[in-house]
Write an enzyme that holds these catalytic residues in place. Structure first.
Site, PDB file in Angstrom:
ATOM      1  N   GLN A 165      -5.468   9.369   5.000  1.00  0.00           N
ATOM      2  CA  GLN A 165      -4.081   9.850   4.887  1.00  0.00           C
ATOM      3  C   GLN A 165      -3.805  10.913   5.955  1.00  0.00           C
ATOM      4  O   GLN A 165      -2.747  10.922   6.586  1.00  0.00           O
ATOM      5  CB  GLN A 165      -3.818  10.470   3.501  1.00  0.00           C
ATOM      6  CG  GLN A 165      -4.137   9.562   2.319  1.00  0.00           C
ATOM      7  CD  GLN A 165      -3.372   8.260   2.341  1.00  0.00           C
ATOM      8  OE1 GLN A 165      -2.190   8.233   2.713  1.00  0.00           O
ATOM      9  NE2 GLN A 165      -4.025   7.177   1.972  1.00  0.00           N
ATOM     10  N   MET A 220       0.789  -1.212   0.000  1.00  0.00           N
ATOM     11  CA  MET A 220       0.000   0.000   0.000  1.00  0.00           C
ATOM     12  C   MET A 220       0.824   1.265   0.000  1.00  0.00           C
ATOM     13  O   MET A 220       0.449   2.256  -0.599  1.00  0.00           O
ATOM     14  CB  MET A 220      -0.882  -0.003   1.228  1.00  0.00           C
ATOM     15  CG  MET A 220      -2.304  -0.313   0.881  1.00  0.00           C
ATOM     16  SD  MET A 220      -3.250  -0.052   2.356  1.00  0.00           S
ATOM     17  CE  MET A 220      -4.748   0.530   1.700  1.00  0.00           C
ATOM     18  N   TYR A 223      -9.701   6.230  -3.275  1.00  0.00           N
ATOM     19  CA  TYR A 223      -9.157   4.869  -3.121  1.00  0.00           C
ATOM     20  C   TYR A 223      -7.724   4.845  -2.589  1.00  0.00           C
ATOM     21  O   TYR A 223      -7.108   5.874  -2.423  1.00  0.00           O
ATOM     22  CB  TYR A 223      -9.354   4.020  -4.367  1.00  0.00           C
ATOM     23  CG  TYR A 223      -8.715   4.396  -5.687  1.00  0.00           C
ATOM     24  CD1 TYR A 223      -7.705   5.313  -5.814  1.00  0.00           C
ATOM     25  CD2 TYR A 223      -9.155   3.743  -6.847  1.00  0.00           C
ATOM     26  CE1 TYR A 223      -7.146   5.581  -7.051  1.00  0.00           C
ATOM     27  CE2 TYR A 223      -8.607   4.008  -8.085  1.00  0.00           C
ATOM     28  CZ  TYR A 223      -7.593   4.924  -8.176  1.00  0.00           C
ATOM     29  OH  TYR A 223      -7.037   5.177  -9.387  1.00  0.00           O
ATOM     30  N   GLU A 224      -7.305   3.669  -2.244  1.00  0.00           N
ATOM     31  CA  GLU A 224      -5.969   3.474  -1.634  1.00  0.00           C
ATOM     32  C   GLU A 224      -5.864   4.243  -0.315  1.00  0.00           C
ATOM     33  O   GLU A 224      -4.814   4.806   0.012  1.00  0.00           O
ATOM     34  CB  GLU A 224      -4.907   3.943  -2.630  1.00  0.00           C
ATOM     35  CG  GLU A 224      -3.633   3.137  -2.620  1.00  0.00           C
ATOM     36  CD  GLU A 224      -3.891   1.635  -2.701  1.00  0.00           C
ATOM     37  OE1 GLU A 224      -4.618   1.172  -3.606  1.00  0.00           O
ATOM     38  OE2 GLU A 224      -3.366   0.919  -1.826  1.00  0.00           O
ATOM     39  N   GLY A 225      -6.964   4.228   0.454  1.00  0.00           N
ATOM     40  CA  GLY A 225      -7.034   5.018   1.692  1.00  0.00           C
ATOM     41  C   GLY A 225      -7.511   6.406   1.341  1.00  0.00           C
ATOM     42  O   GLY A 225      -6.785   7.163   0.693  1.00  0.00           O
TER      43      GLY A 225
END
Lengths: 560, 560
Positions: free
Chosen positions: B431, B288, B424-426
């Protein structure tokens, strides 16, 4: 998607920002009693919630369709529009002398807000008609008014505005459509217009096109433009040679057919002059000024709808934990920050647009200071209102997480629908140019001075600082050269808009009670003043920068 | 749509931000000579311009299609992907020991930037494979590496990441997919995963799914999660019981099939454990972290593409006049302001993401300070990079005016495509939580102190002020309670990101020459420092506000 008209908030803003009691005390707006307002807000809420909102998704997925026989709306739209006409909603803001209910423009705004939150694309149909009605009210002959206004007012007929041509977007003066006298007082209209919202549809028996065109030997540029009324169908029921060439494939707002219209393919398109020859720009500005407020209002519409949807999702979606218990995402601080921001910005946009609408009504009563306030508030309401609509719609997608990107959820539709509003009816850049060009110097600067004087009532320290910054920047821009003014125009517009919103919201909080509504109002306003107002101070450097740094990079070097 | 790889800019950023010469001086990255870099940037530019960009519009309008036999990509994609594989582009960043070219991650970033600007949705296929490759590199056994890495590296096979389940979005610990030992060292995988990018397609012979699942009696939450490798097709060529249930109907990125995958409908889905049992989260973070940088890179991709398109339009579109002559709209100050902002933000995002990528390479060389720099830069690069992508894509629509809202123009596609990247991707909120939670306190606060120490080199007054504000706010947040930290997290993330971008761009300007490129660079950086950096100071109030004001409004009152 479910939508609930924010009746308590609308009533509050009508009372405290529009100060509708002052209007109701006049003869012209005597109809605007508290009972009537309540009935209007509740009634339009029911229509919007029950009949317009359920059609919003089909408006997007099916959309208006071009056919050789004209544009066809999705199933259900005809009946929902009929309910609007039969409920008398079109006549709300039309003066009694023209068959209307004589309520203030601000009340009409509330009606259109509710319709547009329920179904933004669909609500463009009545919004466009408002422009046509106002052009006829102010520039039509009594005969023209008698012929066209009654059915436009009820909504039995709808109206359009035909400005843009392929080669002439924001530059209206470059248009080429022609109007040739036919010898009987009417004109033969010829030309192609693009981006005509609701340029054709099957909701009404007739469509009243208001078309800008040039008469023979007209001067070049905007000075040579005249306004013509061109019906889709003539009084004898025959076609008036207006052809729908196509409808645009847009990113959103699919319930609103955006047409390319061709007038006079067979030299049989007949129009009548509205107002004097070469009076087109003036008549257009009559249509456009209030249309600009109505587009600012679309920012409120989409912001309200997106906020309601995001709040609902955030209260239902369980994800992660707080204090060891599974929690709805509304309980997580950053999600709550987004939702609070959505609420605060939505209320800010509503305050700004309704405030401007209230000045329309006061200007109609002959109040010269209100006219000045309106003139300067119009670009703010249009540009900042639509900027807020876009920001809030985007936050709405974000609150939904991955589901926000899936079309079935509906959050994405708001995001796509909203994106046109900073563009049409004069791009927001044009609004900013209008602010620093015409409006800052209006009445020898008195219009700006009046607004700043109003804003000086602000009590919050950051807001006071922002007002002082707006005053200082604005006075500099009044004497700056054109490029420097334009380079700074957008950041300055945002600063001045936020200052105005802050001032209005501060008043709302001060006048709110201690009931649940009042407490919520104060919490939202505190967030706006403490967190959003300071952001606008960050724009000061850009608003004070000259144009030169933008030209330090050659046009060719931008592509490198 | 036409796209030109920004080779000079990429080379400059690799030289001055990544400082690639330092990397090339090491044994591991000895291949990264200036000649090789030049060949890579030029070569991928040709592939992207010539073969990937022309497919971007069909990717949007046709899109990936679900069929009973699997997902089918639009015409031309298979050939374009084959050209990518045969060009060896997949192996750029893979270590030589695994059959790769051993070039730095930062160079791989440049390759992916170019592919993604040309065709953002398509470029997700290689980006996803990068994550799978890295998981295997770090956590696979030598045997697993030998079996899976070579073809993943070339791109003959692609990879996916399977985290999300319907009930477990950002909350990975809530996942329910199961992995039951089959007695032969392998596991029987069962469960449903959603939002799987390139979960199925017809570009490659096999797809290597990396799947998070729970073994029997695994502890609850994230501690009980293990990572499994689940091929689409087994080594004997038979199907591995992975079914594509559906693909999502998304707002954009239609060239990327977002799949719902069902594993083990017939109890015949076999997976192998990657890393130790319960080591799933650790392995996932390996995938990730760099995937987050690659999503931040998507912000750069779309910003670059949207800027090129808007500049091209603004140079061609004649509208209005300057000094009495018809002028292209790029000559109008407010349009030029938008374009300058687009260029400045794009360069800022690129500097930030490439900087972080350079820290990946230094961390791989064992540099502990670089590891700290990377850890703190990762949420900045992901969140701020994607925020910039969205802002720039929206400005791109605005520059196009009404044409920007018409799908055929292409500006709208960037706007729609970009909108997933902050999610997406967190999500970007995740973040921000990572920044104020884990990263501010990393190495006892030394990671943050190191970044601030770096930023103190800034010379521009507003930037110096911003760095001091970040230092002050960040140190407060280190000891603040969790809710207060989270409430302030997003504004703080933006402030720190802008400060970091400003510092990097200041370095770029200082090291730029006096040629045309250098002059342009200095003009763009000056705009960033003078006008964008001060905006971030406006966020200080929000970054210093506690959580309480957000909870002053009850969750129920949000809906009122």
């Amino acid at each position: 998607m479910p939508y609930t008209a924010p009746v308590a908030e609308q009533r509050f803003v009508l009372e405290h920002i529009v100060r509708i009691a002052e209007l109701a005390a006049t003869e012209r707006y005597h109809a605007a009693s508290p009972d009537v307002i309540e009935a209007v807000l509740e009634g339009i809420g029911q229509l919007a919630e029950g009949e317009w909102a359920p059609l919003a998704r089909a408006g997007d997925t099916v959309g208006a369709k071009w056919t050789p026989d004209g544009v066809v709306m999705p199933d259900g739209y005809k009946a929902a529009y009929k309910a609007y006409v039969e409920g008398g909603w079109g006549t709300i803001g039309v003066p009694e002398e023209f068959g209307g209910q004589g309520l203030p423009f601000a009340v009409q705004c509330a009606v259109l807000e509710t319709l547009g939150s329920a179904n933004m694309g669909f609500a463009l149909a009545p919004i466009l008609s408002v422009g046509a009605i106002e052009a006829l009210q102010h520039h039509g002959t009594p005969e023209q008014q008698a012929t066209w206004l009654p059915k436009l007012a009820t909504g039995e007929w709808t109206g359009t505005m035909n400005l843009t041509e392929p080669q002439a977007g924001s530059d209206v003066g470059a248009l080429r459509a022609t109007a040739t006298p036919r010898g009987d007082g009417t004109f033969s209209i010829k030309g192609t217009k693009i981006f005509i919202s609701f340029g054709d549809h099957d909701l009404a028996d007739n469509i009243v096109h208001l078309v800008l065109a040039r008469t023979p030997d007209a001067p070049k540029g905007t000075k040579g433009i005249s306004l013509f009324l061109v019906p889709k169908v003539r009084s004898d029921g025959t076609s008036n040679d207006v052809r729908v060439v196509s409808i645009e494939h847009k990113m959103g707002l699919h319930a609103s057919p955006t047409c390319v219209l061709s007038f006079g393919d067979h030299d049989e398109c007949v129009g009548e002059l509205i107002g004097p020859e070469f009076g087109g720009m003036r008549a257009m500005f009559t249509m456009m000024n209030n249309a600009r407020l109505n587009v600012g209002l679309q920012g409120v519409q989409v912001a309200e709808a997106a906020t309601q949807k995001a709040v609902e999702y955030a209260r239902e979606r369980i994800q992660g934990a707080r204090e060891g218990q599974p929690a709805a995402i509304i309980e997580h601080p950053d999600v709550r920050r987004m939702l609070m921001r959505m609420k605060a910005q939505t209320q800010a946009a509503r305050a700004l647009v309704y405030y401007a609408a209230g000045q329309v009504d006061r200007a109609n009563l002959g109040d010269a200071a209100a006219r000045d306030r309106l003139e300067i508030a119009t670009p703010l309401a249009k540009a900042h209102g639509t900027d807020i609509g876009n920001e809030v719609a985007s936050l709405g997608v974000q609150v939904h997480g991955g589901m926000g990107y899936i079309e079935e959820t509906g959050a994405a539709q708001f995001f796509r629908d909203a994106r046109i509003t900073p563009i049409y009816e004069g791009t927001n850049g044009i609004q900013a140019a209008d602010l620093v060009g015409r409006k800052l110097s209006l009445s020898n600067g008195a219009a700006f001075a009046t607004l700043i004087e109003d804003l000086r009532g602000a009590a919050h320290p950051a807001l006071g600082e922002l007002v002082a910054a707006c005053d200082s920047v604005g006075r500099r821009l009044q004497t700056a050269d054109a490029d420097d003014r334009l380079a700074a125009s957008y950041p300055f517009l945002t600063m001045l808009s936020v200052a105005t919103c802050g001032w209005l919201l501060e008043r709302e909080a001060a006048e709110a009670g201690d009931d649940a509504f009042g407490k919520a109002k104060k919490a939202v306003v505190a967030f706006y003043l403490d967190q959003i107002v300071p952001e606008a101070l960050g724009l000061r450097a850009a608003a004070e920068a000259p144009a030169a740094p933008l030209y330090a990079l050659e046009a060719e070097a931008f592509a490198a």
